[in-house]
Design a protein around this motif. Structure first.
Motif, PDB file in Angstrom:
ATOM      1  N   GLN A  24       0.825  -1.203   0.000  1.00 56.43           N
ATOM      2  CA  GLN A  24       0.000   0.000   0.000  1.00 56.43           C
ATOM      3  C   GLN A  24       0.863   1.260   0.000  1.00 56.43           C
ATOM      4  O   GLN A  24       0.626   2.192  -0.773  1.00 56.43           O
ATOM      5  CB  GLN A  24      -0.934   0.000   1.200  1.00 56.43           C
ATOM      6  CG  GLN A  24      -1.893   1.174   1.209  1.00 56.43           C
ATOM      7  CD  GLN A  24      -2.886   1.094   2.359  1.00 56.43           C
ATOM      8  OE1 GLN A  24      -2.735   0.306   3.283  1.00 56.43           O
ATOM      9  NE2 GLN A  24      -3.915   1.909   2.283  1.00 56.43           N
ATOM     10  N   ALA A  25       1.872   1.284   0.847  1.00 57.40           N
ATOM     11  CA  ALA A  25       2.743   2.460   0.939  1.00 57.40           C
ATOM     12  C   ALA A  25       3.531   2.694  -0.351  1.00 57.40           C
ATOM     13  O   ALA A  25       3.870   3.837  -0.682  1.00 57.40           O
ATOM     14  CB  ALA A  25       3.696   2.308   2.121  1.00 57.40           C
ATOM     15  N   ALA A  26       3.809   1.609  -1.086  1.00 57.43           N
ATOM     16  CA  ALA A  26       4.552   1.711  -2.341  1.00 57.43           C
ATOM     17  C   ALA A  26       3.642   1.891  -3.552  1.00 57.43           C
ATOM     18  O   ALA A  26       4.117   1.954  -4.683  1.00 57.43           O
ATOM     19  CB  ALA A  26       5.425   0.472  -2.534  1.00 57.43           C
ATOM     20  N   GLY A  27       2.332   1.957  -3.323  1.00 57.16           N
ATOM     21  CA  GLY A  27       1.392   2.154  -4.425  1.00 57.16           C
ATOM     22  C   GLY A  27       1.204   0.926  -5.293  1.00 57.16           C
ATOM     23  O   GLY A  27       0.972   1.038  -6.494  1.00 57.16           O
ATOM     24  N   LYS A  30      -1.914  -5.432  -3.441  1.00 54.47           N
ATOM     25  CA  LYS A  30      -1.425  -6.509  -2.569  1.00 54.47           C
ATOM     26  C   LYS A  30      -1.154  -7.774  -3.373  1.00 54.47           C
ATOM     27  O   LYS A  30      -0.186  -8.490  -3.101  1.00 54.47           O
ATOM     28  CB  LYS A  30      -2.428  -6.788  -1.453  1.00 54.47           C
ATOM     29  CG  LYS A  30      -2.491  -5.683  -0.424  1.00 54.47           C
ATOM     30  CD  LYS A  30      -3.509  -6.011   0.650  1.00 54.47           C
ATOM     31  CE  LYS A  30      -3.633  -4.844   1.629  1.00 54.47           C
ATOM     32  NZ  LYS A  30      -4.602  -5.132   2.695  1.00 54.47           N
ATOM     33  N   SER A  31      -1.993  -8.044  -4.358  1.00 52.90           N
ATOM     34  CA  SER A  31      -1.801  -9.246  -5.174  1.00 52.90           C
ATOM     35  C   SER A  31      -0.511  -9.175  -5.991  1.00 52.90           C
ATOM     36  O   SER A  31       0.172 -10.187  -6.183  1.00 52.90           O
ATOM     37  CB  SER A  31      -2.997  -9.468  -6.097  1.00 52.90           C
ATOM     38  OG  SER A  31      -3.171  -8.369  -6.962  1.00 52.90           O
ATOM     39  N   THR A  32      -0.158  -7.983  -6.432  1.00 52.29           N
ATOM     40  CA  THR A  32       1.097  -7.799  -7.171  1.00 52.29           C
ATOM     41  C   THR A  32       2.280  -8.053  -6.246  1.00 52.29           C
ATOM     42  O   THR A  32       3.230  -8.754  -6.613  1.00 52.29           O
ATOM     43  CB  THR A  32       1.182  -6.382  -7.767  1.00 52.29           C
ATOM     44  OG1 THR A  32       0.080  -6.189  -8.645  1.00 52.29           O
ATOM     45  CG2 THR A  32       2.487  -6.171  -8.513  1.00 52.29           C
ATOM     46  N   MET A  33       2.218  -7.506  -5.037  1.00 54.24           N
ATOM     47  CA  MET A  33       3.291  -7.712  -4.063  1.00 54.24           C
ATOM     48  C   MET A  33       3.440  -9.202  -3.749  1.00 54.24           C
ATOM     49  O   MET A  33       4.555  -9.721  -3.697  1.00 54.24           O
ATOM     50  CB  MET A  33       3.013  -6.931  -2.782  1.00 54.24           C
ATOM     51  CG  MET A  33       4.027  -7.171  -1.679  1.00 54.24           C
ATOM     52  SD  MET A  33       5.686  -6.571  -2.032  1.00 54.24           S
ATOM     53  CE  MET A  33       5.516  -4.884  -1.482  1.00 54.24           C
ATOM     54  N   SER A  45      11.796  -2.197 -12.174  1.00 52.71           N
ATOM     55  CA  SER A  45      12.722  -1.250 -11.538  1.00 52.71           C
ATOM     56  C   SER A  45      11.956  -0.190 -10.750  1.00 52.71           C
ATOM     57  O   SER A  45      12.399   0.233  -9.669  1.00 52.71           O
ATOM     58  CB  SER A  45      13.645  -0.605 -12.571  1.00 52.71           C
ATOM     59  OG  SER A  45      12.898   0.079 -13.547  1.00 52.71           O
ATOM     60  N   ASP A  46      10.801   0.223 -11.245  1.00 51.61           N
ATOM     61  CA  ASP A  46       9.989   1.212 -10.540  1.00 51.61           C
ATOM     62  C   ASP A  46       9.487   0.654  -9.207  1.00 51.61           C
ATOM     63  O   ASP A  46       9.521   1.353  -8.185  1.00 51.61           O
ATOM     64  CB  ASP A  46       8.806   1.641 -11.420  1.00 51.61           C
ATOM     65  CG  ASP A  46       7.989   2.747 -10.779  1.00 51.61           C
ATOM     66  OD1 ASP A  46       8.569   3.799 -10.427  1.00 51.61           O
ATOM     67  OD2 ASP A  46       6.767   2.554 -10.617  1.00 51.61           O
ATOM     68  N   GLU A  47       9.041  -0.592  -9.193  1.00 54.07           N
ATOM     69  CA  GLU A  47       8.578  -1.217  -7.948  1.00 54.07           C
ATOM     70  C   GLU A  47       9.712  -1.331  -6.938  1.00 54.07           C
ATOM     71  O   GLU A  47       9.530  -1.045  -5.756  1.00 54.07           O
ATOM     72  CB  GLU A  47       8.006  -2.607  -8.232  1.00 54.07           C
ATOM     73  CG  GLU A  47       6.697  -2.592  -8.960  1.00 54.07           C
ATOM     74  CD  GLU A  47       6.310  -3.941  -9.519  1.00 54.07           C
ATOM     75  OE1 GLU A  47       5.123  -4.080  -9.891  1.00 54.07           O
ATOM     76  OE2 GLU A  47       7.152  -4.856  -9.601  1.00 54.07           O
ATOM     77  N   ILE A  48      10.887  -1.743  -7.417  1.00 53.08           N
ATOM     78  CA  ILE A  48      12.045  -1.863  -6.534  1.00 53.08           C
ATOM     79  C   ILE A  48      12.364  -0.513  -5.914  1.00 53.08           C
ATOM     80  O   ILE A  48      12.585  -0.416  -4.700  1.00 53.08           O
ATOM     81  CB  ILE A  48      13.262  -2.424  -7.298  1.00 53.08           C
ATOM     82  CG1 ILE A  48      13.022  -3.891  -7.654  1.00 53.08           C
ATOM     83  CG2 ILE A  48      14.539  -2.260  -6.489  1.00 53.08           C
ATOM     84  CD1 ILE A  48      14.044  -4.478  -8.601  1.00 53.08           C
ATOM     85  N   THR A  49      12.351   0.530  -6.711  1.00 52.81           N
ATOM     86  CA  THR A  49      12.650   1.868  -6.217  1.00 52.81           C
ATOM     87  C   THR A  49      11.646   2.304  -5.157  1.00 52.81           C
ATOM     88  O   THR A  49      12.027   2.828  -4.100  1.00 52.81           O
ATOM     89  CB  THR A  49      12.650   2.883  -7.393  1.00 52.81           C
ATOM     90  OG1 THR A  49      13.642   2.473  -8.339  1.00 52.81           O
ATOM     91  CG2 THR A  49      12.938   4.288  -6.922  1.00 52.81           C
ATOM     92  N   ARG A  50      10.358   2.072  -5.411  1.00 52.28           N
ATOM     93  CA  ARG A  50       9.322   2.482  -4.454  1.00 52.28           C
ATOM     94  C   ARG A  50       9.370   1.673  -3.167  1.00 52.28           C
ATOM     95  O   ARG A  50       9.255   2.235  -2.070  1.00 52.28           O
ATOM     96  CB  ARG A  50       7.942   2.400  -5.107  1.00 52.28           C
ATOM     97  CG  ARG A  50       7.741   3.494  -6.161  1.00 52.28           C
ATOM     98  CD  ARG A  50       6.353   3.479  -6.761  1.00 52.28           C
ATOM     99  NE  ARG A  50       6.269   2.381  -7.722  1.00 52.28           N
ATOM    100  CZ  ARG A  50       5.215   1.601  -7.891  1.00 52.28           C
ATOM    101  NH1 ARG A  50       4.134   1.762  -7.163  1.00 52.28           N
ATOM    102  NH2 ARG A  50       5.226   0.648  -8.782  1.00 52.28           N
ATOM    103  N   VAL A  51       9.540   0.356  -3.273  1.00 52.83           N
ATOM    104  CA  VAL A  51       9.602  -0.489  -2.075  1.00 52.83           C
ATOM    105  C   VAL A  51      10.856  -0.156  -1.268  1.00 52.83           C
ATOM    106  O   VAL A  51      10.803  -0.054  -0.041  1.00 52.83           O
ATOM    107  CB  VAL A  51       9.540  -1.985  -2.449  1.00 52.83           C
ATOM    108  CG1 VAL A  51       9.862  -2.867  -1.253  1.00 52.83           C
ATOM    109  CG2 VAL A  51       8.162  -2.326  -3.010  1.00 52.83           C
ATOM    110  N   ALA A  52      11.978   0.047  -1.941  1.00 49.98           N
ATOM    111  CA  ALA A  52      13.214   0.409  -1.241  1.00 49.98           C
ATOM    112  C   ALA A  52      13.036   1.727  -0.488  1.00 49.98           C
ATOM    113  O   ALA A  52      13.517   1.876   0.643  1.00 49.98           O
ATOM    114  CB  ALA A  52      14.375   0.505  -2.228  1.00 49.98           C
TER     115      ALA A  52
END
Length: 77
Positions: A24-27, A30-33, A45-52
């Motif tokens: 949720q915090a990374a936009g 939940k199913s994608t995570m 790469s965008d997901e990695i950047t946001r989660v990091a």
């Protein structure tokens, strides 16, 4: 039993966040995570950047969390 992204899961606990909270915090959905954490789909790469960013993972440590070596199969098992 092997679980992919063990170090990332430990980081969730260190930050006192659940997988769904991080998503949720990374936009992310939940199913994608879930699909990423189970290794069903590769991270973008965008997901990695946001989660990091959510988990305060320094840029120079991203590889340790998102690009772990695959487990070696046991011979004769």
């Amino acid at each position: 039993m092997y679980q992919p992204f063990h170090k990332l899961r430990v980081r969730f606990a260190e930050m006192e966040m659940r997988q769904g909270d991080v998503a949720q915090a990374a936009g992310m959905a939940k199913s994608t995570m879930t699909a990423r954490m189970k290794g069903y789909l590769p991270w973008t790469s965008d997901e990695i950047t946001r989660v990091a960013a959510v988990l305060n993972i320094p840029r120079e440590q991203i590889g340790e969390f998102f690009f772990e070596p695959s487990p070696k199969s046991k011979k004769g098992a």
